[in-house]
Design a protein around this motif. Structure first.
Motif, PDB file in Angstrom:
ATOM      1  N   ARG A   4       0.777  -1.100  -0.049  1.00  0.00           N
ATOM      2  CA  ARG A   4      -0.098  -0.067   0.038  1.00  0.00           C
ATOM      3  C   ARG A   4       0.840   1.219  -0.041  1.00  0.00           C
ATOM      4  O   ARG A   4       0.485   2.418  -0.722  1.00  0.00           O
TER       5      ARG A   4
ATOM      6  N   SER B 254       0.526   3.841  -3.176  1.00  0.00           N
ATOM      7  CA  SER B 254      -0.003   4.940  -2.701  1.00  0.00           C
ATOM      8  C   SER B 254       1.115   6.042  -3.251  1.00  0.00           C
ATOM      9  O   SER B 254       0.961   7.060  -4.048  1.00  0.00           O
TER      10      SER B 254
ATOM     11  N   THR C 178      -3.383  12.093  -7.999  1.00  0.00           N
ATOM     12  CA  THR C 178      -2.835  12.660  -6.824  1.00  0.00           C
ATOM     13  C   THR C 178      -3.551  12.635  -5.797  1.00  0.00           C
ATOM     14  O   THR C 178      -3.024  12.111  -4.481  1.00  0.00           O
ATOM     15  N   ILE C 179      -5.011  12.936  -5.564  1.00  0.00           N
ATOM     16  CA  ILE C 179      -5.911  12.866  -4.472  1.00  0.00           C
ATOM     17  C   ILE C 179      -5.980  11.257  -4.079  1.00  0.00           C
ATOM     18  O   ILE C 179      -5.992  11.031  -2.914  1.00  0.00           O
ATOM     19  N   GLY C 180      -6.078  10.316  -5.287  1.00  0.00           N
ATOM     20  CA  GLY C 180      -6.208   8.989  -4.765  1.00  0.00           C
ATOM     21  C   GLY C 180      -4.878   8.565  -3.654  1.00  0.00           C
ATOM     22  O   GLY C 180      -5.116   8.014  -2.889  1.00  0.00           O
TER      23      GLY C 180
ATOM     24  N   LEU D  49      -2.874  10.295  -2.137  1.00  0.00           N
ATOM     25  CA  LEU D  49      -3.006  11.001  -1.117  1.00  0.00           C
ATOM     26  C   LEU D  49      -4.036  10.365   0.120  1.00  0.00           C
ATOM     27  O   LEU D  49      -3.871  10.272   1.486  1.00  0.00           O
ATOM     28  N   PHE D  50      -4.994   9.993  -0.307  1.00  0.00           N
ATOM     29  CA  PHE D  50      -6.097   9.265   0.580  1.00  0.00           C
ATOM     30  C   PHE D  50      -5.358   8.056   1.135  1.00  0.00           C
ATOM     31  O   PHE D  50      -5.652   7.493   2.332  1.00  0.00           O
ATOM     32  N   MET D  51      -4.913   7.296   0.186  1.00  0.00           N
ATOM     33  CA  MET D  51      -4.091   6.079   0.636  1.00  0.00           C
ATOM     34  C   MET D  51      -3.144   6.557   1.477  1.00  0.00           C
ATOM     35  O   MET D  51      -2.746   5.683   2.603  1.00  0.00           O
TER      36      MET D  51
ATOM     37  N   ALA E 132      -3.061   8.915   3.552  1.00  0.00           N
ATOM     38  CA  ALA E 132      -3.549   9.487   4.952  1.00  0.00           C
ATOM     39  C   ALA E 132      -4.180   8.088   5.637  1.00  0.00           C
ATOM     40  O   ALA E 132      -3.936   7.928   6.838  1.00  0.00           O
ATOM     41  N   ASP E 133      -4.451   6.913   5.154  1.00  0.00           N
ATOM     42  CA  ASP E 133      -4.807   5.647   5.691  1.00  0.00           C
ATOM     43  C   ASP E 133      -3.665   4.892   6.199  1.00  0.00           C
ATOM     44  O   ASP E 133      -3.710   4.498   7.188  1.00  0.00           O
TER      45      ASP E 133
ATOM     46  N   LYS F  98      -0.887   6.602   7.329  1.00  0.00           N
ATOM     47  CA  LYS F  98      -0.648   7.461   8.502  1.00  0.00           C
ATOM     48  C   LYS F  98      -1.849   7.281   9.680  1.00  0.00           C
ATOM     49  O   LYS F  98      -1.177   6.943  10.830  1.00  0.00           O
ATOM     50  N   ARG F  99      -2.913   7.033   9.584  1.00  0.00           N
ATOM     51  CA  ARG F  99      -3.791   6.477  10.531  1.00  0.00           C
ATOM     52  C   ARG F  99      -3.582   5.269  10.886  1.00  0.00           C
ATOM     53  O   ARG F  99      -3.553   4.986  12.204  1.00  0.00           O
TER      54      ARG F  99
END
Length: 163
Positions: free
Chosen positions: A17, A21, A71-73, A75-77, A79-80, A82-83
């Protein structure tokens, strides 16, 4: 299990992932850069130059939307990751470079030369532009692959200590 061991295990669990990402983000980033710099600021070409200027501008808009979705896809990955406390920056950045380099090489070889939907620049001797474009793409890919390979194998000392 200590916190460093837990962090390392998360990184290995989400290694793919991290890579994907980074690839998505890198692909979107270089596409965005290409569109802004070469399409808009320098006005060297449009995404599709085999028709009218209006069609060229429309194709640039679609290309721009694609770059933002990638790019946004990515970044969403990210952020996940990071979480989940699973960000592996070296692997992620290797993916960014790999995605950017592969997109640039695809653009330079397939779109410019095979499909001929546009050239990097419409000048008498485009060869030097093509060489710089494609050689820089290969260098970006190589750096990305080196970074990814450095993260591929677990550090044997850490694995022995953990088991």
């Amino acid at each position: 299990m200590d916190s460093q061991q837990s962090l390392d295990e998360n990184r290995y669990t989400y290694a793919n992932r991290n890579l994907w990402s980074g690839i998505l983000f890198g692909l979107g980033l270089i596409a965005f850069f290409d569109e802004v710099v070469f399409h808009q600021l320098l006005a060297w070409h449009h995404f599709y130059d085999r028709s009218t200027t209006q069609i060229g501008l429309f194709s640039d808009g679609l290309f721009h939307a694609f770059s933002w979705f990638a790019t946004i896809g990515g970044l969403f990955m990210f952020a996940d990751l990071k979480r989940r406390q699973a960000v592996w920056m070296k692997r992620w950045f290797g993916g960014v470079l790999l995605g950017a380099g592969v997109f640039q090489l695809y653009d330079g070889l397939i779109q410019h030369k095979v499909m001929r939907i546009h050239q990097i620049r419409y000048v008498e001797n485009v060869f030097i532009y093509d060489v710089i474009w494609n050689v820089s793409a290969v260098l970006i890919i190589l750096i990305g692959v080196i970074l990814i390979l450095k993260t591929r194998q677990r550090d044997e000392k850490k694995v022995i200590a953990y088991e």
